[in-house]
Design a protein around this motif. Structure first.
Motif, PDB file in Angstrom:
ATOM      1  N   ARG A   2     -19.562  32.686  23.479  1.00 24.71           N
ATOM      2  CA  ARG A   2     -19.758  31.355  22.893  1.00 24.71           C
ATOM      3  C   ARG A   2     -21.131  31.308  22.228  1.00 24.71           C
ATOM      4  NH1 ARG A   2     -18.323  25.624  25.614  1.00 24.71           N
ATOM      5  NH2 ARG A   2     -16.296  26.413  24.940  1.00 24.71           N
ATOM      6  N   ILE A   3     -21.137  30.925  20.951  1.00 20.84           N
ATOM      7  CA  ILE A   3     -22.381  30.802  20.220  1.00 20.84           C
ATOM      8  C   ILE A   3     -22.526  29.375  19.715  1.00 20.84           C
ATOM      9  CG2 ILE A   3     -22.346  33.238  19.543  1.00 20.84           C
ATOM     10  CD1 ILE A   3     -21.551  32.288  16.715  1.00 20.84           C
ATOM     11  N   ALA A   4     -23.769  28.977  19.455  1.00 23.42           N
ATOM     12  CA  ALA A   4     -24.066  27.665  18.893  1.00 23.42           C
ATOM     13  C   ALA A   4     -24.811  27.854  17.583  1.00 23.42           C
ATOM     14  CB  ALA A   4     -24.913  26.835  19.859  1.00 23.42           C
ATOM     15  N   LEU A   5     -24.326  27.194  16.537  1.00 20.97           N
ATOM     16  CA  LEU A   5     -25.022  27.171  15.259  1.00 20.97           C
ATOM     17  C   LEU A   5     -25.673  25.801  15.111  1.00 20.97           C
ATOM     18  CD1 LEU A   5     -22.401  28.856  12.865  1.00 20.97           C
ATOM     19  CD2 LEU A   5     -24.058  29.913  14.415  1.00 20.97           C
ATOM     20  N   SER A   6     -26.986  25.791  15.012  1.00 20.76           N
ATOM     21  CA  SER A   6     -27.724  24.538  14.929  1.00 20.76           C
ATOM     22  C   SER A   6     -28.149  24.294  13.490  1.00 20.76           C
ATOM     23  CB  SER A   6     -28.955  24.580  15.849  1.00 20.76           C
ATOM     24  OG  SER A   6     -29.690  23.380  15.741  1.00 20.76           O
ATOM     25  N   GLN A   7     -27.460  23.389  12.827  1.00 24.92           N
ATOM     26  CA  GLN A   7     -27.719  23.057  11.424  1.00 24.92           C
ATOM     27  C   GLN A   7     -28.722  21.899  11.381  1.00 24.92           C
ATOM     28  OE1 GLN A   7     -24.526  23.216   8.351  1.00 24.92           O
ATOM     29  NE2 GLN A   7     -24.801  20.997   8.270  1.00 24.92           N
ATOM     30  N   ILE A   8     -29.959  22.232  11.108  1.00 25.59           N
ATOM     31  CA  ILE A   8     -31.051  21.265  11.142  1.00 25.59           C
ATOM     32  C   ILE A   8     -31.757  21.239   9.789  1.00 25.59           C
ATOM     33  CG2 ILE A   8     -31.458  21.418  13.628  1.00 25.59           C
ATOM     34  CD1 ILE A   8     -33.667  23.456  13.056  1.00 25.59           C
ATOM     35  N   ASN A 211     -37.812  22.694  -6.598  1.00 26.13           N
ATOM     36  CA  ASN A 211     -36.605  23.512  -6.765  1.00 26.13           C
ATOM     37  C   ASN A 211     -36.486  24.551  -5.664  1.00 26.13           C
ATOM     38  OD1 ASN A 211     -38.666  25.283  -7.536  1.00 26.13           O
ATOM     39  ND2 ASN A 211     -37.402  26.288  -9.102  1.00 26.13           N
ATOM     40  N   ALA A 212     -37.278  24.425  -4.600  1.00 26.75           N
ATOM     41  CA  ALA A 212     -37.211  25.372  -3.490  1.00 26.75           C
ATOM     42  C   ALA A 212     -35.845  25.282  -2.814  1.00 26.75           C
ATOM     43  CB  ALA A 212     -38.314  25.082  -2.484  1.00 26.75           C
ATOM     44  N   PRO A 213     -35.337  26.407  -2.291  1.00 23.89           N
ATOM     45  CA  PRO A 213     -34.043  26.391  -1.597  1.00 23.89           C
ATOM     46  C   PRO A 213     -34.185  25.736  -0.222  1.00 23.89           C
ATOM     47  CG  PRO A 213     -35.000  28.582  -1.486  1.00 23.89           C
ATOM     48  CD  PRO A 213     -35.913  27.765  -2.352  1.00 23.89           C
ATOM     49  N   THR A 214     -33.810  24.480  -0.132  1.00 26.49           N
ATOM     50  CA  THR A 214     -34.015  23.718   1.099  1.00 26.49           C
ATOM     51  C   THR A 214     -32.737  23.443   1.871  1.00 26.49           C
ATOM     52  OG1 THR A 214     -34.015  21.715  -0.273  1.00 26.49           O
ATOM     53  CG2 THR A 214     -36.155  22.625   0.330  1.00 26.49           C
ATOM     54  N   GLY A 215     -31.594  23.959   1.406  1.00 28.51           N
ATOM     55  CA  GLY A 215     -30.390  23.880   2.221  1.00 28.51           C
ATOM     56  C   GLY A 215     -29.329  22.952   1.679  1.00 28.51           C
ATOM     57  N   ILE A 216     -28.072  23.326   1.969  1.00 29.74           N
ATOM     58  CA  ILE A 216     -26.922  22.480   1.614  1.00 29.74           C
ATOM     59  C   ILE A 216     -26.016  22.248   2.826  1.00 29.74           C
ATOM     60  CG2 ILE A 216     -26.930  23.269  -0.784  1.00 29.74           C
ATOM     61  CD1 ILE A 216     -24.391  24.944  -0.031  1.00 29.74           C
ATOM     62  N   GLY A 217     -26.417  22.738   4.003  1.00 28.04           N
ATOM     63  CA  GLY A 217     -25.545  22.643   5.168  1.00 28.04           C
ATOM     64  C   GLY A 217     -24.394  23.621   5.066  1.00 28.04           C
ATOM     65  N   ARG A 218     -23.196  23.172   5.445  1.00 27.89           N
ATOM     66  CA  ARG A 218     -21.966  23.961   5.321  1.00 27.89           C
ATOM     67  C   ARG A 218     -21.983  25.224   6.175  1.00 27.89           C
ATOM     68  NH1 ARG A 218     -18.373  20.302   3.336  1.00 27.89           N
ATOM     69  NH2 ARG A 218     -19.633  18.858   2.123  1.00 27.89           N
ATOM     70  N   SER A 219     -22.588  25.143   7.349  1.00 28.03           N
ATOM     71  CA  SER A 219     -22.539  26.265   8.290  1.00 28.03           C
ATOM     72  C   SER A 219     -21.088  26.531   8.676  1.00 28.03           C
ATOM     73  CB  SER A 219     -23.361  25.940   9.542  1.00 28.03           C
ATOM     74  OG  SER A 219     -24.709  25.716   9.210  1.00 28.03           O
ATOM     75  N   ALA A 220     -20.788  27.794   8.974  1.00 36.02           N
ATOM     76  CA  ALA A 220     -19.398  28.147   9.245  1.00 36.02           C
ATOM     77  C   ALA A 220     -19.303  29.383  10.117  1.00 36.02           C
ATOM     78  CB  ALA A 220     -18.644  28.384   7.940  1.00 36.02           C
ATOM     79  N   GLN A 230     -14.267  27.530  11.888  1.00 36.99           N
ATOM     80  CA  GLN A 230     -14.935  26.250  12.135  1.00 36.99           C
ATOM     81  C   GLN A 230     -16.032  26.087  11.094  1.00 36.99           C
ATOM     82  OE1 GLN A 230     -15.196  27.288  16.742  1.00 36.99           O
ATOM     83  NE2 GLN A 230     -15.995  25.232  16.391  1.00 36.99           N
ATOM     84  N   SER A 231     -16.356  24.830  10.776  1.00 34.53           N
ATOM     85  CA  SER A 231     -17.416  24.599   9.797  1.00 34.53           C
ATOM     86  C   SER A 231     -18.004  23.209   9.978  1.00 34.53           C
ATOM     87  CB  SER A 231     -16.886  24.759   8.365  1.00 34.53           C
ATOM     88  OG  SER A 231     -15.879  23.807   8.093  1.00 34.53           O
ATOM     89  N   LEU A 232     -19.161  23.008   9.389  1.00 34.46           N
ATOM     90  CA  LEU A 232     -19.842  21.726   9.382  1.00 34.46           C
ATOM     91  C   LEU A 232     -19.935  21.207   7.957  1.00 34.46           C
ATOM     92  CD1 LEU A 232     -22.828  22.487  11.815  1.00 34.46           C
ATOM     93  CD2 LEU A 232     -20.771  21.167  12.336  1.00 34.46           C
ATOM     94  N   ALA A 233     -20.214  19.921   7.812  1.00 34.35           N
ATOM     95  CA  ALA A 233     -20.441  19.320   6.502  1.00 34.35           C
ATOM     96  C   ALA A 233     -21.897  19.538   6.102  1.00 34.35           C
ATOM     97  CB  ALA A 233     -20.058  17.845   6.537  1.00 34.35           C
ATOM     98  N   ASP A 234     -22.484  18.636   5.327  1.00 31.33           N
ATOM     99  CA  ASP A 234     -23.818  18.894   4.788  1.00 31.33           C
ATOM    100  C   ASP A 234     -24.944  18.362   5.670  1.00 31.33           C
ATOM    101  OD1 ASP A 234     -23.118  16.275   4.304  1.00 31.33           O
ATOM    102  OD2 ASP A 234     -23.763  16.258   2.209  1.00 31.33           O
ATOM    103  N   GLY A 235     -24.662  17.436   6.574  1.00 31.39           N
ATOM    104  CA  GLY A 235     -25.707  16.841   7.393  1.00 31.39           C
ATOM    105  C   GLY A 235     -26.011  17.624   8.653  1.00 31.39           C
ATOM    106  N   GLY A 237     -26.099  18.944  12.417  1.00 32.87           N
ATOM    107  CA  GLY A 237     -25.057  19.030  13.425  1.00 32.87           C
ATOM    108  C   GLY A 237     -25.125  20.342  14.172  1.00 32.87           C
ATOM    109  N   MET A 238     -24.318  20.437  15.212  1.00 30.61           N
ATOM    110  CA  MET A 238     -24.232  21.675  15.986  1.00 30.61           C
ATOM    111  C   MET A 238     -22.780  22.091  16.095  1.00 30.61           C
ATOM    112  SD  MET A 238     -25.628  22.675  19.805  1.00 30.61           S
ATOM    113  CE  MET A 238     -27.315  22.861  19.206  1.00 30.61           C
ATOM    114  N   LEU A 239     -22.543  23.379  15.870  1.00 29.36           N
ATOM    115  CA  LEU A 239     -21.209  23.947  15.960  1.00 29.36           C
ATOM    116  C   LEU A 239     -21.185  24.908  17.142  1.00 29.36           C
ATOM    117  CD1 LEU A 239     -19.226  25.372  12.916  1.00 29.36           C
ATOM    118  CD2 LEU A 239     -19.258  26.529  15.117  1.00 29.36           C
TER     119      LEU A 239
END
Length: 266
Positions: A2-8, A211-220, A230-235, A237-239
């Motif tokens: 089991r892994i956790a992806l922390s989209q911050i 224009n720095a790459p600051t993220g779009i979310g969409r972890s998967a 499994q995937s996340l939206a742009d805000g 969240g934790m998967l």
């Protein structure tokens, strides 16, 4: 596993970001994760002068990450910046926790779409894998996803899972490219791919001023057959994902692209 992806969304202050990592790691531990993965630039966001913030792997920020791993019992993987020659930094992934201590310096630098990461970052040259509970795991960073040979090298080293930490640049078509590339890398290396990105700052109420790459979310989490599980939206969240690593063997028997590789002659 089991892994956790922390989209911050991280900011320019490493100490504030470390506090955020601690809170998120505790959430992951409460969810019975074995590994928690944070994005690229978890130490400080792009668009920040990086050289003054860079710290060695035995510095206070990395030590703080190790303390989080010790407190939670997790393997923690997070992006940071370490000093490099000529006033540059290395874009480093720190992996630390019970039985694990490794660092990967991003090999492929984001000199594309009008941004030049190589102006401030020195590229790495070494493929890095770690072992968690007997499972080999490869490490990769953001723009690396455009280079399939790295993920095949993970597979050749025995990896059944690659972790891809990103702070993906926004723009027309970039979300579609992210989704396509993550699926392709899982499929052409026939391994699990867990891709965690910085959340879109706008979705966190943070204005984007460069224009720095600051993220779009969409972890998967992508299976070894290239399907998104499994995937996340742009805000933010934790998967939490349970990976059947034995599925890799089954897929490689069905789609033996690694065994069938041939080098074309000149």
């Amino acid at each position: 596993m089991r892994i956790a992806l922390s989209q911050i969304t991280t900011g320019p202050d490493p100490e504030h970001n470390l506090t955020l990592l601690r809170e998120e790691a505790r959430r992951a531990a409460d969810g019975d994760a074995r590994v928690v993965v944070f994005p690229e630039a978890a130490m400080a966001c792009f668009g920040t002068p990086l050289a003054p913030l860079a710290q060695p792997l035995d510095g206070p920020w990395a030590t703080g990450v190790r303390r989080i791993a010790e407190e939670t019992g997790l393997v923690v993987v997070a992006g940071m910046f370490t000093p490099a020659p000529a006033g540059k930094v290395a874009n480093t992934l720190l992996a630390t926790g019970p039985g694990v201590e490794a660092a990967y310096d991003k090999i492929h630098l984001f000199d594309a779409f009008g941004y030049a990461e190589s102006d401030s970052v020195e590229p790495g040259s070494q493929i890095v894998t770690i072992e968690v509970d007997g499972a080999r795991i490869g490490l990769a960073t953001c723009y690396d996803v455009r280079f399939p040979e790295l993920f095949r090298a993970h597979a050749d080293a025995g990896a059944r899972l690659s972790l891809l930490l990103a702070s993906w640049g926004a723009g027309p078509g970039k979300r579609e490219q992210w989704e396509l590339l993550t699926r392709a890398r899982a499929l052409d290396a026939t391994l699990w791919l867990a891709a965690v990105g910085q959340a879109d700052p706008a979705a966190s109420g943070i204005p984007v001023t460069s224009n720095a790459p600051t993220g779009i979310g969409r972890s998967a989490v992508v299976g070894p057959d290239g399907t998104v599980r499994q995937s996340l939206a742009d805000g933010p969240g934790m998967l939490l994902a349970d990976l059947d690593l034995d599925e890799v063997d089954s897929v490689r028997r069905t789609i033996p692209v690694l065994a069938n590789r041939r080098l074309p002659s000149a």
